[in-house]
Enzyme design. Sequence first.
Site, PDB file in Angstrom:
ATOM      1  N   ASP A 108       0.826  -1.199   0.000  1.00 24.91           N
ATOM      2  CA  ASP A 108       0.000   0.000   0.000  1.00 24.91           C
ATOM      3  C   ASP A 108       0.865   1.256   0.000  1.00 24.91           C
ATOM      4  O   ASP A 108       0.536   2.239  -0.665  1.00 24.91           O
ATOM      5  CB  ASP A 108      -0.916  -0.035   1.225  1.00 24.91           C
ATOM      6  CG  ASP A 108      -1.731   1.224   1.368  1.00 24.91           C
ATOM      7  OD1 ASP A 108      -2.381   1.617   0.385  1.00 24.91           O
ATOM      8  OD2 ASP A 108      -1.731   1.824   2.452  1.00 24.91           O
ATOM      9  N   ASP A 111       2.888   1.589  -3.673  1.00 31.08           N
ATOM     10  CA  ASP A 111       2.276   2.138  -4.881  1.00 31.08           C
ATOM     11  C   ASP A 111       2.268   3.664  -4.861  1.00 31.08           C
ATOM     12  O   ASP A 111       2.474   4.321  -5.868  1.00 31.08           O
ATOM     13  CB  ASP A 111       0.879   1.556  -5.126  1.00 31.08           C
ATOM     14  CG  ASP A 111      -0.148   1.977  -4.096  1.00 31.08           C
ATOM     15  OD1 ASP A 111       0.230   2.593  -3.086  1.00 31.08           O
ATOM     16  OD2 ASP A 111      -1.337   1.686  -4.300  1.00 31.08           O
ATOM     17  N   ASP A 129      -6.699   4.342  -4.913  1.00 29.78           N
ATOM     18  CA  ASP A 129      -5.929   3.899  -3.762  1.00 29.78           C
ATOM     19  C   ASP A 129      -6.749   3.996  -2.479  1.00 29.78           C
ATOM     20  O   ASP A 129      -6.698   3.119  -1.619  1.00 29.78           O
ATOM     21  CB  ASP A 129      -4.662   4.735  -3.639  1.00 29.78           C
ATOM     22  CG  ASP A 129      -3.887   4.389  -2.394  1.00 29.78           C
ATOM     23  OD1 ASP A 129      -3.401   3.252  -2.292  1.00 29.78           O
ATOM     24  OD2 ASP A 129      -3.789   5.245  -1.496  1.00 29.78           O
ATOM     25  N   ASP A 133      -7.685   0.932  -0.024  1.00 25.51           N
ATOM     26  CA  ASP A 133      -7.360   0.963   1.404  1.00 25.51           C
ATOM     27  C   ASP A 133      -8.540   0.514   2.247  1.00 25.51           C
ATOM     28  O   ASP A 133      -8.390  -0.251   3.193  1.00 25.51           O
ATOM     29  CB  ASP A 133      -6.961   2.383   1.819  1.00 25.51           C
ATOM     30  CG  ASP A 133      -5.556   2.747   1.386  1.00 25.51           C
ATOM     31  OD1 ASP A 133      -4.816   1.851   0.946  1.00 25.51           O
ATOM     32  OD2 ASP A 133      -5.201   3.942   1.488  1.00 25.51           O
TER      33      ASP A 133
END
Length: 257
Positions: A108, A111, A129, A133
């Site tokens: 996480d 990226d 993103d 998450d």
Amino acid sequence: MSTHLLSLVHAPAPPHGGRMRKGGAVLSREEYLAAWSRWHGGTDTSAPMVRGWLTLAHTLARPLAVLPPWVATAAGALVAAAAVLPAAAGGVWLVVAGFLVGLSGLLDSLDGALAIGTGRASQRGYVLDSVVDRLTEAAYAAALWAAGAPGWLAVAFGALCWLPDYLRARAGQAGVHRTGPISLWERPTRVVMAGFTLGGAGVVSGLVVAGLDADRAVVTAGAAVGALLGAGGVVQLGVWLRGELGGPGEADVPPPD
């Protein structure tokens, strides 16, 4: 594309992503920290936990600069989902589940470091993103439930992972352009709490304490502590937002849903 374990969602739209830096070069650490802060509403990166995690992400990104950021995003989601299987298996497999949770957290961060550090950040990636998450945090809650935490407690853990970022997002829509204080329950804490709870349960699996299976006791206690930290984080943000948000007639805000 933002993915750094704080994963803050805010209304101010980040700048459009540009082309990849020449030769796949990555920004220096200080340049990356400054760029990450701009993408996150000026969030302070001097806190040891934040700076340390972002530095780790930056270090990992340097040799992987040619990798498309979305690959790390997708891998993080898949790894988080995969943690549910060893969590359900129980026993020493819980150690594997904890490792997978931690690995998903690193991916996480990776990226975002790839996207921001190589000049490929975009609004589309920023939103993607944030969605991923939230999905990975749902997987963490599912893994805790599969490992033996009561269902209601796992749901509370997951909900309190989502609520702080939802508060920030809605506040941003109401005109609050700052991220606010670093709370007790930011993304890094959620990853660490879930990962160590599952891993620790695996270490003590097979033991019985006061008539209770030690692994289930650890999972339940870890989920409870996480939920308490989450509640504390929400209170922190609520107190701050009370001072940031205007009352009736003080500001123009979108109509209620």
